[in-house]
Design a protein around this motif. Structure first.
Motif, PDB file in Angstrom:
ATOM      1  N   ASP A  12      -8.875   3.705  10.687  1.00 26.62           N
ATOM      2  CA  ASP A  12     -10.208   3.452  10.952  1.00 26.62           C
ATOM      3  C   ASP A  12     -10.886   1.934  11.194  1.00 26.62           C
ATOM      4  O   ASP A  12     -11.643   1.957  12.282  1.00 26.62           O
ATOM      5  CB  ASP A  12     -10.903   3.941   9.612  1.00 26.62           C
ATOM      6  CG  ASP A  12     -10.980   5.517   9.207  1.00 26.62           C
ATOM      7  OD1 ASP A  12     -10.439   5.985  10.268  1.00 26.62           O
ATOM      8  OD2 ASP A  12     -11.168   5.783   8.011  1.00 26.62           O
ATOM      9  N   VAL A  13     -10.153   1.216  10.653  1.00 26.99           N
ATOM     10  CA  VAL A  13     -10.536  -0.268  11.043  1.00 26.99           C
ATOM     11  C   VAL A  13     -10.061  -0.570  12.492  1.00 26.99           C
ATOM     12  O   VAL A  13     -10.935  -1.067  13.019  1.00 26.99           O
ATOM     13  CB  VAL A  13      -9.575  -1.044   9.997  1.00 26.99           C
ATOM     14  CG1 VAL A  13      -9.727  -2.477  10.579  1.00 26.99           C
ATOM     15  CG2 VAL A  13      -9.927  -1.087   8.741  1.00 26.99           C
ATOM     16  N   ARG A  14      -9.145   0.168  13.067  1.00 24.42           N
ATOM     17  CA  ARG A  14      -8.756  -0.110  14.216  1.00 24.42           C
ATOM     18  C   ARG A  14      -9.770   0.398  14.967  1.00 24.42           C
ATOM     19  O   ARG A  14     -10.196  -0.021  16.250  1.00 24.42           O
ATOM     20  CB  ARG A  14      -7.315   0.700  14.703  1.00 24.42           C
ATOM     21  CG  ARG A  14      -6.995   0.241  16.144  1.00 24.42           C
ATOM     22  CD  ARG A  14      -5.550   0.705  16.259  1.00 24.42           C
ATOM     23  NE  ARG A  14      -4.518   0.095  15.773  1.00 24.42           N
ATOM     24  CZ  ARG A  14      -3.819   0.385  14.670  1.00 24.42           C
ATOM     25  NH1 ARG A  14      -4.186   1.954  14.116  1.00 24.42           N
ATOM     26  NH2 ARG A  14      -2.874  -0.029  14.075  1.00 24.42           N
ATOM     27  N   GLU A  15     -10.245   1.476  14.851  1.00 24.51           N
ATOM     28  CA  GLU A  15     -11.314   2.116  15.604  1.00 24.51           C
ATOM     29  C   GLU A  15     -12.521   1.400  15.600  1.00 24.51           C
ATOM     30  O   GLU A  15     -13.286   1.201  16.792  1.00 24.51           O
ATOM     31  CB  GLU A  15     -11.646   3.830  15.103  1.00 24.51           C
ATOM     32  CG  GLU A  15     -12.624   4.528  15.812  1.00 24.51           C
ATOM     33  CD  GLU A  15     -12.797   5.937  15.224  1.00 24.51           C
ATOM     34  OE1 GLU A  15     -13.722   6.452  15.788  1.00 24.51           O
ATOM     35  OE2 GLU A  15     -12.062   6.285  14.331  1.00 24.51           O
ATOM     36  N   MET A  45     -13.332  -2.218   4.407  1.00 20.08           N
ATOM     37  CA  MET A  45     -11.983  -1.252   4.543  1.00 20.08           C
ATOM     38  C   MET A  45     -10.724  -2.030   4.153  1.00 20.08           C
ATOM     39  O   MET A  45      -9.735  -1.626   3.710  1.00 20.08           O
ATOM     40  CB  MET A  45     -12.044  -0.377   5.769  1.00 20.08           C
ATOM     41  CG  MET A  45     -13.171   0.448   5.546  1.00 20.08           C
ATOM     42  SD  MET A  45     -13.235   1.204   6.957  1.00 20.08           S
ATOM     43  CE  MET A  45     -11.902   2.661   7.088  1.00 20.08           C
ATOM     44  N   LEU A  46     -10.731  -3.437   4.500  1.00 21.77           N
ATOM     45  CA  LEU A  46      -9.584  -4.127   4.361  1.00 21.77           C
ATOM     46  C   LEU A  46      -9.257  -4.571   2.951  1.00 21.77           C
ATOM     47  O   LEU A  46      -8.502  -5.239   2.710  1.00 21.77           O
ATOM     48  CB  LEU A  46      -9.387  -5.186   5.369  1.00 21.77           C
ATOM     49  CG  LEU A  46      -9.299  -4.737   6.933  1.00 21.77           C
ATOM     50  CD1 LEU A  46      -9.564  -5.977   7.848  1.00 21.77           C
ATOM     51  CD2 LEU A  46      -7.971  -3.954   7.101  1.00 21.77           C
ATOM     52  N   THR A  47     -10.194  -4.563   2.274  1.00 21.37           N
ATOM     53  CA  THR A  47     -10.285  -4.965   0.615  1.00 21.37           C
ATOM     54  C   THR A  47      -8.894  -4.335   0.085  1.00 21.37           C
ATOM     55  O   THR A  47      -7.906  -4.915  -0.612  1.00 21.37           O
ATOM     56  CB  THR A  47     -11.336  -4.624  -0.185  1.00 21.37           C
ATOM     57  OG1 THR A  47     -12.500  -5.340   0.595  1.00 21.37           O
ATOM     58  CG2 THR A  47     -11.232  -5.210  -1.602  1.00 21.37           C
ATOM     59  N   ASP A  48      -8.693  -2.929   0.078  1.00 27.81           N
ATOM     60  CA  ASP A  48      -7.718  -2.495  -0.393  1.00 27.81           C
ATOM     61  C   ASP A  48      -7.236  -1.347   0.407  1.00 27.81           C
ATOM     62  O   ASP A  48      -7.501   0.042   0.209  1.00 27.81           O
ATOM     63  CB  ASP A  48      -7.817  -1.952  -1.843  1.00 27.81           C
ATOM     64  CG  ASP A  48      -6.717  -1.459  -2.509  1.00 27.81           C
ATOM     65  OD1 ASP A  48      -5.548  -1.523  -1.943  1.00 27.81           O
ATOM     66  OD2 ASP A  48      -6.864  -0.504  -3.634  1.00 27.81           O
ATOM     67  N   PRO A  49      -6.670  -1.485   1.646  1.00 25.77           N
ATOM     68  CA  PRO A  49      -6.661  -0.804   2.801  1.00 25.77           C
ATOM     69  C   PRO A  49      -5.367   0.554   2.614  1.00 25.77           C
ATOM     70  O   PRO A  49      -4.436   0.325   1.834  1.00 25.77           O
ATOM     71  CB  PRO A  49      -6.363  -1.322   3.963  1.00 25.77           C
ATOM     72  CG  PRO A  49      -5.541  -2.415   3.561  1.00 25.77           C
ATOM     73  CD  PRO A  49      -6.159  -2.836   2.066  1.00 25.77           C
ATOM     74  N   THR A  50      -5.615   1.667   2.889  1.00 26.56           N
ATOM     75  CA  THR A  50      -4.766   2.862   2.797  1.00 26.56           C
ATOM     76  C   THR A  50      -4.166   2.801   4.357  1.00 26.56           C
ATOM     77  O   THR A  50      -4.931   2.177   5.353  1.00 26.56           O
ATOM     78  CB  THR A  50      -5.062   4.008   2.458  1.00 26.56           C
ATOM     79  OG1 THR A  50      -6.394   4.388   3.286  1.00 26.56           O
ATOM     80  CG2 THR A  50      -5.749   3.925   1.021  1.00 26.56           C
ATOM     81  N   VAL A  51      -3.332   3.778   4.556  1.00 32.08           N
ATOM     82  CA  VAL A  51      -2.749   3.883   6.032  1.00 32.08           C
ATOM     83  C   VAL A  51      -3.943   4.374   6.931  1.00 32.08           C
ATOM     84  O   VAL A  51      -4.161   4.125   8.064  1.00 32.08           O
ATOM     85  CB  VAL A  51      -1.668   4.955   5.981  1.00 32.08           C
ATOM     86  CG1 VAL A  51      -1.094   5.271   7.264  1.00 32.08           C
ATOM     87  CG2 VAL A  51      -0.320   4.414   5.365  1.00 32.08           C
TER      88      VAL A  51
END
Length: 500
Positions: free
Chosen positions: A314-317, A303-309
């Motif tokens: 979601d990454v934090r979760e 998800m960090l490849t091209d992340p949106t807000v």
């Protein structure tokens, strides 16, 4: 100068007084013999001791008093010859009474001479010493018996006077303390027994008698040893005598220490063995959080490849979930390390329900997946026990794993774990299953070493459980469970837990 002869009246009076004196000595046979050994005078003591009246014995030869063996050996005449040569001699020998019975006699024979030096006869004094010698012999035998017993007693024996001064030191005491008896006679016993309280301002030993106490022995080389002291007393010739028995406890303490070490080793091996039997289910249990961590981290990475807000949230979760799973895995590992780790037994106040819950988490790994229903019934959470947490958890894990195995082929699988208040300030813990129960053939020796119902079992688990529980001043036993199966119970000393 020859003394003047006494008047006839005075001489007669003196003779009468002498006869009264001789007849009054009824405990002694006093009689006279002529130079050839024939009886000429016979007192009442002789009648009482030997049985012949004066009229019967006067004029008879003294050989009648000797045993046939002595007569054949010529002893009667030989005794008179010896008395004449030596003037007087004493002996102890067997003599005969009129009725033929014999007695041991103390005999004194004195040769009597007139003023011209001519032999006038012999005076004999005989005393019956049979009972006296029998008593002396019995006393001597008892003394020898006592001495032989004391010589073989392994405990050191020290005899002292009332002030504690040593008057006797046994061979065992010499071995224990390393001193020869001569080196300690007269010394105070307190110099050999550290921590010995003689009591009283005068240093007397009055407080020592009766009680058994622990002391420390001091050897001649300066080393010490633990000892058990017991003191008895007696009174001899008006003096108070004390006998101290000192038991060297060095070997006993060494054996107890070794036994504790072996028990600790066996308990530790048992824990490791229990971990071996749970290896596959533990791998499964640890694999779940590790797999989840991997999935969450890979998802976060993608998800960090091209992340949106929204992706950042979601990454934090996902990272939070991964952290939670890592904590879960860490808890399992810490619980395993605490369970398997070997350490000194340390009993302290423990909240019972928390202790049981932690053990259940470890023992029930993989149980839910097999369809086993778990019921827990607990006493109030404020209830505590005085126990070593790891060892009691070992008992619980062992009982829980045994229960799970007992229900492996059972159509009805219910495991009940409960705590309750028992009598006599004890807490009761029960682990019950719905399996096939305990075979009658093994019920009486269920907690003995090497008794097992498992085809591949060594039969040490329940024996070790009993060792642990009894070391905690509790007891463990088994009963049939309600509805079938077996229930294992154990008690622990109750202690109100500090729940903060």
């Amino acid at each position: 100068m020859t003394p003047a002869p006494l008047p006839v009246s005075d001489a007669r009076l003196l003779a009468e007084e002498l006869a009264l004196l001789i007849d009054g000595a009824t405990n002694y046979a006093i009689y006279m013999l002529d130079p050839q050994g024939h009886v000429t005078i016979w007192n009442r003591g002789a009648e009482r001791i030997k049985g012949w009246r004066q009229i019967e014995i006067l004029g008879r030869h003294a050989a009648v008093f000797y045993t046939p063996e002595d007569v054949l050996a010529g002893k009667p005449d030989a005794d008179l010859v010896r008395a004449a040569a030596e003037g007087r001699f004493e002996e102890e020998s067997w003599r005969l009474r009129k009725d033929g019975s014999s007695f041991l006699a103390s005999v004194t024979i004195t040769a009597l001479y007139d003023d011209a030096g001519s032999l006038r006869g012999f005076g004999k004094v005989v005393r019956d010493i049979t009972e006296e010698k029998t008593a002396e012999t019995a006393l001597s035998r008892r003394e020898q018996h006592v001495l032989s017993i004391l010589a073989t007693v392994p405990d050191a024996m020290i005899v002292t006077d009332e002030q504690g001064r040593i008057v006797s030191f046994s061979a065992a005491a010499e071995r224990s303390f390393g001193y020869a008896e001569a080196a300690v006679l007269g010394r105070n016993v307190a110099t050999l027994l550290c921590g010995l309280d003689l009591g009283g301002a005068d240093g007397s030993t009055a407080t020592l008698v009766g009680a058994i106490r622990m002391v420390t022995g001091l050897r001649s080389d300066g080393t010490t040893f633990p000892a058990e002291l017991a003191v008895g007393e007696t009174v001899s010739a008006g003096q108070r005598i004390l006998t101290a028995f000192v038991r060297d406890l060095t070997e006993r303490d060494r054996a107890e220490t070794r036994l504790r070490e072996l028990q600790s080793e066996l308990i530790h091996v048992s824990r490791v063995s229990a971990m071996g039997t749970m290896a596959s289910t533990l791998a499964h249990e640890l694999n779940q959080p590790l797999t989840a961590i991997t999935n969450y981290l890979e998802t976060a990475r993608d998800m960090l490849t091209d992340p949106t807000v929204r992706d950042v949230a979601d990454v934090r979760e996902a990272l939070s979930e991964a952290a939670g799973q890592s904590i879960r895995a860490g808890q399992i590992v810490r619980r395993l390390r605490a369970f398997v780790a070997r350490g000194d037994v340390e009993q302290c106040s423990e909240p019972l329900n928390a202790l049981v819950r932690d053990a259940a988490k470890l023992g029930l790994i993989g149980a839910v997946e097999t369809g086993i229903a778990i019921h827990m019934e607990f006493a109030d959470d404020t209830e505590g026990v005085h126990a070593d947490r790891v060892q009691i958890q070992q008992v619980l894990v062992n009982l829980i794993r045994n229960a799970l195995q007992a229900m492996a082929d059972s159509p009805r699988r219910i495991l009940t774990i409960s705590t309750a208040i028992a009598a006599d300030d004890q807490m009761l813990v029960t682990v019950a299953d719905s399996g096939d129960g305990i075979p009658p053939a093994i019920a009486d020796r269920l907690f003995q070493a090497f008794a097992s119902t498992k085809p591949d079992g060594m039969g040490l688990g329940l024996s070790i459980c009993r060792t642990i529980i009894e070391a905690h001043h509790g007891r463990i036993w088994a009963t049939p469970a309600l509805g079938g199966g077996a229930a294992f119970h154990f008690t622990l000393p109750r202690e109100l837990a500090d729940v903060g």
